[in-house]
Design a protein around this motif. Sequence first.
Motif, PDB file in Angstrom:
ATOM      1  N   TYR A 173       0.875  -1.185   0.000  1.00 11.72           N
ATOM      2  CA  TYR A 173       0.000   0.000   0.000  1.00 11.72           C
ATOM      3  C   TYR A 173       0.914   1.239   0.000  1.00 11.72           C
ATOM      4  O   TYR A 173       1.977   1.210   0.617  1.00 11.72           O
ATOM      5  CB  TYR A 173      -0.815   0.093   1.301  1.00 11.72           C
ATOM      6  CG  TYR A 173      -1.985  -0.844   1.494  1.00 11.72           C
ATOM      7  CD1 TYR A 173      -2.419  -1.725   0.515  1.00 11.72           C
ATOM      8  CD2 TYR A 173      -2.660  -0.821   2.723  1.00 11.72           C
ATOM      9  CE1 TYR A 173      -3.507  -2.564   0.742  1.00 11.72           C
ATOM     10  CE2 TYR A 173      -3.752  -1.652   2.956  1.00 11.72           C
ATOM     11  CZ  TYR A 173      -4.167  -2.522   1.967  1.00 11.72           C
ATOM     12  OH  TYR A 173      -5.233  -3.349   2.199  1.00 11.72           O
ATOM     13  N   PRO A 174       0.470   2.333  -0.612  1.00 15.09           N
ATOM     14  CA  PRO A 174       1.197   3.595  -0.434  1.00 15.09           C
ATOM     15  C   PRO A 174       0.794   4.259   0.886  1.00 15.09           C
ATOM     16  O   PRO A 174      -0.361   4.160   1.294  1.00 15.09           O
ATOM     17  CB  PRO A 174       0.729   4.440  -1.628  1.00 15.09           C
ATOM     18  CG  PRO A 174      -0.615   3.877  -1.989  1.00 15.09           C
ATOM     19  CD  PRO A 174      -0.668   2.442  -1.539  1.00 15.09           C
ATOM     20  N   SER A 225       5.219  10.646  -4.531  1.00 17.91           N
ATOM     21  CA  SER A 225       6.458   9.977  -4.100  1.00 17.91           C
ATOM     22  C   SER A 225       6.142   8.686  -3.326  1.00 17.91           C
ATOM     23  O   SER A 225       6.869   7.700  -3.425  1.00 17.91           O
ATOM     24  CB  SER A 225       7.306  10.914  -3.230  1.00 17.91           C
ATOM     25  OG  SER A 225       6.535  11.355  -2.126  1.00 17.91           O
ATOM     26  N   ASP A 226       5.038   8.685  -2.580  1.00 16.47           N
ATOM     27  CA  ASP A 226       4.625   7.455  -1.885  1.00 16.47           C
ATOM     28  C   ASP A 226       4.081   6.435  -2.880  1.00 16.47           C
ATOM     29  O   ASP A 226       4.291   5.229  -2.728  1.00 16.47           O
ATOM     30  CB  ASP A 226       3.560   7.767  -0.826  1.00 16.47           C
ATOM     31  CG  ASP A 226       4.161   8.393   0.425  1.00 16.47           C
ATOM     32  OD1 ASP A 226       5.411   8.369   0.556  1.00 16.47           O
ATOM     33  OD2 ASP A 226       3.395   8.905   1.260  1.00 16.47           O
ATOM     34  N   MET A 227       3.365   6.930  -3.891  1.00 18.40           N
ATOM     35  CA  MET A 227       2.851   6.016  -4.921  1.00 18.40           C
ATOM     36  C   MET A 227       4.000   5.330  -5.646  1.00 18.40           C
ATOM     37  O   MET A 227       3.947   4.136  -5.935  1.00 18.40           O
ATOM     38  CB  MET A 227       1.985   6.777  -5.945  1.00 18.40           C
ATOM     39  CG  MET A 227       0.587   7.099  -5.490  1.00 18.40           C
ATOM     40  SD  MET A 227      -0.370   5.652  -4.945  1.00 18.40           S
ATOM     41  CE  MET A 227      -0.596   4.764  -6.480  1.00 18.40           C
ATOM     42  N   LEU A 228       5.048   6.087  -5.899  1.00 20.82           N
ATOM     43  CA  LEU A 228       6.199   5.514  -6.588  1.00 20.82           C
ATOM     44  C   LEU A 228       6.902   4.491  -5.685  1.00 20.82           C
ATOM     45  O   LEU A 228       7.319   3.413  -6.141  1.00 20.82           O
ATOM     46  CB  LEU A 228       7.165   6.638  -6.984  1.00 20.82           C
ATOM     47  CG  LEU A 228       8.179   6.296  -8.062  1.00 20.82           C
ATOM     48  CD1 LEU A 228       7.497   5.832  -9.350  1.00 20.82           C
ATOM     49  CD2 LEU A 228       9.053   7.525  -8.360  1.00 20.82           C
ATOM     50  N   THR A 282       2.839  -1.200   4.226  1.00 15.98           N
ATOM     51  CA  THR A 282       2.608   0.161   3.744  1.00 15.98           C
ATOM     52  C   THR A 282       3.957   0.852   3.556  1.00 15.98           C
ATOM     53  O   THR A 282       4.824   0.771   4.437  1.00 15.98           O
ATOM     54  CB  THR A 282       1.707   0.907   4.747  1.00 15.98           C
ATOM     55  OG1 THR A 282       0.495   0.149   4.863  1.00 15.98           O
ATOM     56  CG2 THR A 282       1.369   2.312   4.285  1.00 15.98           C
ATOM     57  N   PHE A 283       4.100   1.516   2.398  1.00 17.81           N
ATOM     58  CA  PHE A 283       5.419   2.036   2.018  1.00 17.81           C
ATOM     59  C   PHE A 283       5.409   3.538   1.793  1.00 17.81           C
ATOM     60  O   PHE A 283       4.421   4.115   1.329  1.00 17.81           O
ATOM     61  CB  PHE A 283       5.888   1.345   0.730  1.00 17.81           C
ATOM     62  CG  PHE A 283       6.181  -0.119   0.921  1.00 17.81           C
ATOM     63  CD1 PHE A 283       7.436  -0.551   1.331  1.00 17.81           C
ATOM     64  CD2 PHE A 283       5.179  -1.067   0.705  1.00 17.81           C
ATOM     65  CE1 PHE A 283       7.693  -1.902   1.518  1.00 17.81           C
ATOM     66  CE2 PHE A 283       5.433  -2.422   0.890  1.00 17.81           C
ATOM     67  CZ  PHE A 283       6.690  -2.841   1.298  1.00 17.81           C
ATOM     68  N   THR A 284       6.546   4.129   2.087  1.00 16.88           N
ATOM     69  CA  THR A 284       6.754   5.545   1.804  1.00 16.88           C
ATOM     70  C   THR A 284       8.121   5.719   1.132  1.00 16.88           C
ATOM     71  O   THR A 284       8.932   4.788   1.089  1.00 16.88           O
ATOM     72  CB  THR A 284       6.652   6.381   3.104  1.00 16.88           C
ATOM     73  OG1 THR A 284       6.616   7.759   2.781  1.00 16.88           O
ATOM     74  CG2 THR A 284       7.841   6.134   4.027  1.00 16.88           C
ATOM     75  N   LEU A 314      14.543   3.492  -2.789  1.00 15.68           N
ATOM     76  CA  LEU A 314      13.345   2.846  -3.352  1.00 15.68           C
ATOM     77  C   LEU A 314      12.105   2.990  -2.478  1.00 15.68           C
ATOM     78  O   LEU A 314      11.079   3.484  -2.901  1.00 15.68           O
ATOM     79  CB  LEU A 314      13.599   1.358  -3.606  1.00 15.68           C
ATOM     80  CG  LEU A 314      14.662   0.982  -4.642  1.00 15.68           C
ATOM     81  CD1 LEU A 314      14.730  -0.533  -4.786  1.00 15.68           C
ATOM     82  CD2 LEU A 314      14.356   1.614  -5.997  1.00 15.68           C
ATOM     83  N   TYR A 315      12.199   2.508  -1.251  1.00  8.22           N
ATOM     84  CA  TYR A 315      11.016   2.491  -0.384  1.00  8.22           C
ATOM     85  C   TYR A 315      11.422   2.125   1.049  1.00  8.22           C
ATOM     86  O   TYR A 315      12.510   1.583   1.274  1.00  8.22           O
ATOM     87  CB  TYR A 315       9.980   1.458  -0.868  1.00  8.22           C
ATOM     88  CG  TYR A 315      10.542   0.054  -1.023  1.00  8.22           C
ATOM     89  CD1 TYR A 315      10.799  -0.757   0.074  1.00  8.22           C
ATOM     90  CD2 TYR A 315      10.818  -0.461  -2.299  1.00  8.22           C
ATOM     91  CE1 TYR A 315      11.323  -2.033  -0.082  1.00  8.22           C
ATOM     92  CE2 TYR A 315      11.342  -1.734  -2.457  1.00  8.22           C
ATOM     93  CZ  TYR A 315      11.589  -2.514  -1.349  1.00  8.22           C
ATOM     94  OH  TYR A 315      12.122  -3.767  -1.498  1.00  8.22           O
ATOM     95  N   LYS A 316      10.529   2.397   1.984  1.00  4.76           N
ATOM     96  CA  LYS A 316      10.673   1.863   3.348  1.00  4.76           C
ATOM     97  C   LYS A 316       9.275   1.698   3.945  1.00  4.76           C
ATOM     98  O   LYS A 316       8.328   2.372   3.512  1.00  4.76           O
ATOM     99  CB  LYS A 316      11.544   2.766   4.227  1.00  4.76           C
ATOM    100  CG  LYS A 316      10.923   4.085   4.551  1.00  4.76           C
ATOM    101  CD  LYS A 316      11.834   4.890   5.478  1.00  4.76           C
ATOM    102  CE  LYS A 316      11.220   6.249   5.729  1.00  4.76           C
ATOM    103  NZ  LYS A 316      12.184   7.267   6.101  1.00  4.76           N
ATOM    104  N   THR A 317       9.146   0.802   4.909  1.00  2.00           N
ATOM    105  CA  THR A 317       7.834   0.542   5.502  1.00  2.00           C
ATOM    106  C   THR A 317       7.512   1.575   6.577  1.00  2.00           C
ATOM    107  O   THR A 317       8.406   2.123   7.230  1.00  2.00           O
ATOM    108  CB  THR A 317       7.789  -0.856   6.161  1.00  2.00           C
ATOM    109  OG1 THR A 317       8.836  -0.929   7.145  1.00  2.00           O
ATOM    110  CG2 THR A 317       7.970  -1.963   5.140  1.00  2.00           C
ATOM    111  N   VAL A 318       6.203   1.817   6.730  1.00  2.00           N
ATOM    112  CA  VAL A 318       5.706   2.639   7.850  1.00  2.00           C
ATOM    113  C   VAL A 318       4.471   1.935   8.407  1.00  2.00           C
ATOM    114  O   VAL A 318       3.794   1.202   7.671  1.00  2.00           O
ATOM    115  CB  VAL A 318       5.295   4.064   7.415  1.00  2.00           C
ATOM    116  CG1 VAL A 318       6.501   4.943   7.184  1.00  2.00           C
ATOM    117  CG2 VAL A 318       4.397   4.045   6.186  1.00  2.00           C
TER     118      VAL A 318
END
Length: 477
Positions: A231-232, A238-241, A305-307, A336-340
């Motif tokens: 999920y974004p 930027s979260d969608m990416l 969920t990623f940001t 690339l991404y990290k979880t929240v």
Amino acid sequence: MHHAQLKPFPQAFLWGAASAAYQVEGAWNVDGKGPSVWDTFTKIPGTTFEGSNGDVAVDHYHRMEEDVALMAEMGLKAYRFSVSWPRIFPSGRGTPNEAGLAFYERLIDALLARGIEPVLTLYHWDMPQALQDEYGGWESRRIIDDFEHYCVTLYQRFAGKVKYWVSLNEQNYNLTNAYQLGTHPPAVQDRKRFFAANHIAFLANARAIKAFRQHVPHGLIGPSFAYSPAYPASSAPSDMLAFENAEELTNYWWLDAYCLGRYPLAALNWLREQGEAPEILPGDMALLAEGKPDYIGVNYYYTLTFTDNPLGGQGLARINTTGKKGTTPSSGIPGLYKTVPNPHLETSNWDWAIDSTGMRIALRRLASRYALPLMITENGLGEFDQLGEGDQVHDDYRIAYLKSHLHACQQAMQDGVELLGYCAWSFTDILSWLNGYQKRYGFVYVDRDEQGGSLRRIRKESFFWYQQVIKAGHLLD
Ligand code: BG6
């Protein structure tokens, strides 16, 4: 999508439950079994919760008849279990160990005699130690032949009795732990080796499926994938990416390789840029294309969920293995991404988001992208259970979890997903690889902890609940 009314579960729906050899069998060195990498790894101090291991596990090897009798009493329509490779080939290859084959034959016959469909997993992480020592297991292409030989041995023996087969269980989760986090054997932390080992595992999976067509023409086979849909964190682009990056690098990398015979574009390019893409030899992609599955096994526990994560940001972090709520750190790949945490979702004591809608989303994404039938090969809630007065276990939280997720399955079917069945994780309590015996999943409580116990089986409240659901063929209010 809101539906006014839901169609009932199909008549042939496989109401099931699951297990894995190392987590239930015990008898680790009995009847000619060779050591697996887990037999060795768990003996190294500090690798598992309080040094727990599967030497005895819940002693299913010696209590198989009693366990199958409980399954029959519950009314189970399917039982998913795994075969231990080193029980069949103590040193990974060569002549099969008849005592090992005979054990699984007894189990399969006992299930069939009670009208329970066996769902046989070929590989649930217990690599023969001999092959790890000889050539590094999944890091060598030599495993492709050895895995095929092992699979064909089981196909030849059980083709007439077993219709549903699972090739590799959670290659994504197992190899992430084994080659990135260093928390499963062989405890490596190297992303290049991680992608190289995965590529070889894809080839082995495809070769095993190709051979299956020849030996089990009327059966169905597919891998079980640990699917945590991304999920974004927000609607910020930027979260969608970040979410798109995560879905490609943590999910589609495996699913596209299995089901489409190719790797997702942006992920492959990014890995090439890093110098971490796997070596693809002539013929590799053709083999993947020839070894596509009949269905996808879905192991669903939670969404993530990623940001956005800038270069130099958060790296991969270990999961919570203590059950101390709120101790799971953010985990990601810089750039690339990290979880929240998802503020809309409750979590278990192990910080796993409880999200039944996520299961519906998972099923829809997979059915739509790959146009294949699906089977839930794992879903359940790991929690601390209390054995109360008069042998009662009030696991109403587990019933609520299972009920909401089964409801999500029904909604997904209404959305058009072909779902063959649902195997809850797990039938009895089991050994959790890194969390010991304290993290319980079963319908049947097993009286043991990290130190041992009587191994007595005790039906939990969820046992009687699932029994009623199966009998009715639908969810009760
Ligand atoms: C999956 C595995 O990762 O999830 C199972 O296929 C495992 O073997 C299950 O037990 C639950 O994970 P855990 O870490 O809670 O035991």
